[in-house]
Design a protein around this motif. Structure first.
Motif, mmCIF file in Angstrom:
data_model
loop_
_atom_site.group_PDB
_atom_site.id
_atom_site.type_symbol
_atom_site.label_atom_id
_atom_site.label_comp_id
_atom_site.label_asym_id
_atom_site.label_seq_id
_atom_site.Cartn_x
_atom_site.Cartn_y
_atom_site.Cartn_z
ATOM 1 N N VAL A 135 0.836 -1.207 0.000
ATOM 2 C CA VAL A 135 0.000 0.000 0.000
ATOM 3 C C VAL A 135 0.868 1.253 0.000
ATOM 4 O O VAL A 135 0.627 2.196 -0.777
ATOM 5 N N ALA A 136 1.889 1.281 0.863
ATOM 6 C CA ALA A 136 2.768 2.452 0.921
ATOM 7 C C ALA A 136 3.474 2.676 -0.407
ATOM 8 O O ALA A 136 3.655 3.821 -0.852
ATOM 9 N N ASN A 137 3.873 1.602 -1.064
ATOM 10 C CA ASN A 137 4.558 1.720 -2.349
ATOM 11 C C ASN A 137 3.649 2.328 -3.408
ATOM 12 O O ASN A 137 4.061 3.175 -4.205
ATOM 13 N N ARG A 138 2.392 1.915 -3.423
ATOM 14 C CA ARG A 138 1.445 2.470 -4.400
ATOM 15 C C ARG A 138 1.140 3.931 -4.105
ATOM 16 O O ARG A 138 1.011 4.740 -5.031
ATOM 17 N N VAL A 139 1.014 4.280 -2.833
ATOM 18 C CA VAL A 139 0.762 5.681 -2.474
ATOM 19 C C VAL A 139 1.942 6.560 -2.871
ATOM 20 O O VAL A 139 1.771 7.632 -3.479
ATOM 21 N N MET A 140 3.165 6.123 -2.554
ATOM 22 C CA MET A 140 4.346 6.920 -2.887
ATOM 23 C C MET A 140 4.519 7.024 -4.401
ATOM 24 O O MET A 140 4.937 8.068 -4.919
ATOM 25 N N ALA A 141 4.213 5.949 -5.109
ATOM 26 C CA ALA A 141 4.320 5.986 -6.570
ATOM 27 C C ALA A 141 3.345 7.007 -7.160
ATOM 28 O O ALA A 141 3.680 7.713 -8.123
ATOM 29 N N LEU A 142 2.150 7.079 -6.607
ATOM 30 C CA LEU A 142 1.187 8.083 -7.070
ATOM 31 C C LEU A 142 1.685 9.491 -6.784
ATOM 32 O O LEU A 142 1.574 10.387 -7.629
ATOM 33 N N LEU A 143 2.238 9.698 -5.593
ATOM 34 C CA LEU A 143 2.728 11.031 -5.225
ATOM 35 C C LEU A 143 3.890 11.464 -6.112
ATOM 36 O O LEU A 143 4.008 12.642 -6.467
ATOM 37 N N PHE A 144 4.762 10.526 -6.454
ATOM 38 C CA PHE A 144 5.936 10.852 -7.261
ATOM 39 C C PHE A 144 5.713 10.594 -8.746
ATOM 40 O O PHE A 144 6.628 10.740 -9.555
ATOM 41 N N ARG A 145 4.491 10.181 -9.090
ATOM 42 C CA ARG A 145 4.099 9.975 -10.483
ATOM 43 C C ARG A 145 5.013 8.997 -11.221
ATOM 44 O O ARG A 145 5.508 9.269 -12.315
ATOM 45 N N VAL A 146 5.242 7.879 -10.579
ATOM 46 C CA VAL A 146 6.014 6.805 -11.200
ATOM 47 C C VAL A 146 5.226 5.515 -11.057
ATOM 48 O O VAL A 146 4.282 5.429 -10.265
ATOM 49 N N ARG A 147 5.609 4.515 -11.814
ATOM 50 C CA ARG A 147 4.930 3.227 -11.740
ATOM 51 C C ARG A 147 5.505 2.431 -10.572
ATOM 52 O O ARG A 147 6.721 2.281 -10.453
ATOM 53 N N PRO A 148 4.667 1.894 -9.671
ATOM 54 C CA PRO A 148 5.181 1.144 -8.516
ATOM 55 C C PRO A 148 5.834 -0.163 -8.934
ATOM 56 O O PRO A 148 5.366 -0.835 -9.866
ATOM 57 N N HIS A 149 6.920 -0.507 -8.263
ATOM 58 C CA HIS A 149 7.610 -1.770 -8.506
ATOM 59 C C HIS A 149 7.238 -2.709 -7.358
ATOM 60 O O HIS A 149 7.850 -2.704 -6.301
ATOM 61 N N THR A 150 6.214 -3.531 -7.574
ATOM 62 C CA THR A 150 5.623 -4.325 -6.504
ATOM 63 C C THR A 150 6.609 -5.334 -5.927
ATOM 64 O O THR A 150 6.672 -5.528 -4.702
ATOM 65 N N GLU A 151 7.382 -5.993 -6.771
ATOM 66 C CA GLU A 151 8.283 -7.033 -6.265
ATOM 67 C C GLU A 151 9.334 -6.449 -5.335
ATOM 68 O O GLU A 151 9.742 -7.086 -4.358
ATOM 69 N N SER A 152 9.778 -5.223 -5.605
ATOM 70 C CA SER A 152 10.727 -4.573 -4.716
ATOM 71 C C SER A 152 10.118 -4.345 -3.337
ATOM 72 O O SER A 152 10.771 -4.546 -2.305
ATOM 73 N N SER A 153 8.841 -3.925 -3.296
ATOM 74 C CA SER A 153 8.184 -3.704 -2.011
ATOM 75 C C SER A 153 7.951 -5.022 -1.281
ATOM 76 O O SER A 153 8.005 -5.066 -0.040
ATOM 77 N N VAL A 154 7.731 -6.094 -2.005
ATOM 78 C CA VAL A 154 7.562 -7.406 -1.379
ATOM 79 C C VAL A 154 8.864 -7.843 -0.714
ATOM 80 O O VAL A 154 8.873 -8.378 0.406
ATOM 81 N N ILE A 155 9.998 -7.612 -1.396
ATOM 82 C CA ILE A 155 11.293 -7.959 -0.816
ATOM 83 C C ILE A 155 11.532 -7.165 0.462
ATOM 84 O O ILE A 155 11.993 -7.706 1.479
ATOM 85 N N THR A 156 11.220 -5.868 0.437
ATOM 86 C CA THR A 156 11.368 -5.054 1.637
ATOM 87 C C THR A 156 10.521 -5.599 2.774
ATOM 88 O O THR A 156 10.958 -5.671 3.930
ATOM 89 N N ALA A 157 9.286 -6.005 2.473
ATOM 90 C CA ALA A 157 8.398 -6.566 3.492
ATOM 91 C C ALA A 157 8.959 -7.855 4.077
ATOM 92 O O ALA A 157 8.933 -8.068 5.299
ATOM 93 N N LEU A 158 9.486 -8.724 3.219
ATOM 94 C CA LEU A 158 10.037 -9.990 3.693
ATOM 95 C C LEU A 158 11.258 -9.764 4.581
ATOM 96 O O LEU A 158 11.461 -10.481 5.573
#
Length: 501
Positions: free
Chosen positions: A57-80
């Motif tokens: 969720v945080a990754n998608r919110v930040m991607a919207l704020l910075f107008r970039v496409r979210p990289h979901t797998e990177s956020s999953v690695i951070t979570a793990l």
């Protein structure tokens, strides 16, 4: 090892790290179910679900704020990673603080960044900040003997794939030695202190999955080894300065900041000029720069091309530089496009003339000896020829001559990239191809269509043992050639397999 290198070379780096971390999670859950791990399965599931949801969720919110496409797998690695740092729990307040740490970690990728690159490891800075607030504290419970075997295997796979074994082993050995000495000074027997260092601290996990992150490392190997030593000392020696005290995450953040200081921070603004077909499956892309680009022949550059529909490979990619440092305002990159190109390569192929492109990094240690009197052997597979073109052009521009032979393996007769350059520079070439090309240049030889075996290498290059070998190409070829050269007792082998995030 050759088979392992070939197998790992087919796996994209984000995917490999994700798979390995998930494997450790599954082992932890299994050990919890049978009573080997001191946490309840529900605590593990609740914490894992919290960090995954918070990071995505945080990754998608930040991607919207910075107008970039979210990289979901990177956020999953951070979570793990964060999952293994904080105590598993079902307590609502504690889960909320872990979620906050996850949000901070993800936000750091956007806020604590320079030219599109992380300054600090996201999971580490999230743990540092949440600890300073007093809302929670990292415990790195992954550092437990029952998880050590799977952590060791996973860490070695990642370090081997990213070619960061020197960095990882430097950190592990030095940190283990210092922790053993410190624990011995507290009265623990030497053998028990060593077991504690390796089995009850996150030394291996930190080295394999966090210290080795390419986006926060300095550009040269020796710098990385020195950095590993510094982080090991900060990690191992107990200290307290005001609200700060020794912890794995703080040691890593200190190392990240030092790496940022010695790395290339300015970034490069490039302008796309043109593209030229080298072979049916490879293309040369030419970029110009108003400022001279500082690099050494044989190094690589990381390009950033934000684009919609980005796949798991993301919006950044590294490529060996094919042009020579003697033309610092022009960069040429030879790229294999293929039929099933990634979204990044499709975006690269769609660039328009004068379109700006950001380059974030120039790095690499694939460098010919400074002493030009040392004989060398170059072995290239396919588009792995690109760093050699840079090196050969650079030598020619400086008037440097070497005792040099190039073995070049190609899949089909029309995949002979940079043939005109090799002919112009009068390089001695041993060609391995399905069919013998017509009109081979003087000094060139055709070695047949078989595999690049040690017998073939020894037959074509009789003095191979006296040469320093440089091997570049797909991981499968690089692993096989390295194994062959070792059987031939070649003392110095430098490789440049295609890897990275």
């Amino acid at each position: 090892m050759a088979r392992l290198g070939a197998l790992l070379g087919t796996v994209q780096m984000y995917r490999l790290v994700s798979v390995v971390l998930v494997a450790i999670v599954l082992v932890a859950l299994t050990e919890s179910l049978v009573g080997l791990l001191g946490f309840e399965p529900l605590e593990l599931v609740a914490t894992l679900g919290t960090v995954l949801l918070a990071c995505i969720v945080a990754n998608r919110v930040m991607a919207l704020l910075f107008r970039v496409r979210p990289h979901t797998e990177s956020s999953v690695i951070t979570a793990l990673l964060l999952f293994f740092l904080f105590f598993p729990t079902t307590d609502g307040e504690e889960l909320l603080s872990v979620a906050l740490a996850a949000a901070i970690a993800v936000a750091s990728k956007y806020v604590l960044a320079w030219r599109g690159r992380h300054i600090v490891n996201p999971a580490a800075i999230g743990a540092v900040i949440i600890t300073l607030t007093g809302l929670n504290a990292s415990v790195w419970w992954v550092g437990t003997p029952v998880l050590l075997p799977v952590v060791v295997i996973g860490a070695l796979l990642v370090l081997y794939r990213t070619r960061q074994l020197p960095l990882g082993l430097t950190f592990i050995v030095l940190a283990a030695i210092v922790v053993t000495i410190v624990q011995s000074s507290f009265g623990l027997a030497l053998s028990d202190a060593l077991v504690y260092a390796l089995g009850s601290t996150p030394i291996v996990f930190l080295a394999g999955f966090m210290l080795s992150e390419p986006l926060t490392l300095p550009p040269r190997l020796w710098q990385r080894v020195v950095l590993a030593g510094i982080v090991a000392l900060v990690f191992s020696i107990p200290f307290s300065v005001g609200p700060l005290y020794s912890s794995p995450e703080l040691a890593l953040v200190v190392g990240n900041l030092l790496a940022f200081l010695v790395g290339q921070r300015r970034g490069l603004s490039l302008s796309f000029e043109r593209s030229t077909s080298l072979t049916p499956s490879t293309t040369e892309f030419v970029f110009s720069s108003s400022r001279p680009v500082s690099f050494r022949a044989g190094q690589y550059i990381e390009l950033s091309i934000p684009h919609s529909g980005a796949d798991s490979s993301g919006t950044r990619r590294v490529f060996s530089i094919a042009s020579a440092p003697s033309t610092p305002h022009e960069l040429r990159l030879g790229v294999r496009m293929g039929e099933s190109a990634s979204s990044f390569k499709r975006a690269l192929g769609s660039l328009k003339p004068a379109q700006p492109v950001r380059a974030n990094l120039v790095a690499g240690d694939f460098l010919l000896p400074r002493d030009s009197s040392r004989p060398v052997l170059l072995v290239a597979g396919g588009i792995g020829i690109t760093p050699f073109i840079s090196q050969l052009e650079h030598d020619a521009a400086r008037g440097v001559t070497r005792d040099l032979v190039l073995i070049y393996a190609i899949r089909t007769h029309d995949e002979f990239a940079y043939r005109d350059v090799l002919e112009r520079l009068e390089i001695r070439v041993v060609l391995l191809a399905p069919h013998e090309p017509e009109n081979l240049a003087g000094g060139w030889s055709y070695a047949g269509s078989g595999r690049l075996t040690r017998e073939l290498i020894e037959q074509q290059v009789a003095d191979v043992r006296e040469r320093t070998a440089f091997v570049s190409g797909p991981p499968r070829l690089v692993s096989a050639v390295r194994a062959a050269l070792r059987h031939l007792r070649v003392r110095r082998i430098v490789t440049d397999a295609f890897s990275g995030y």
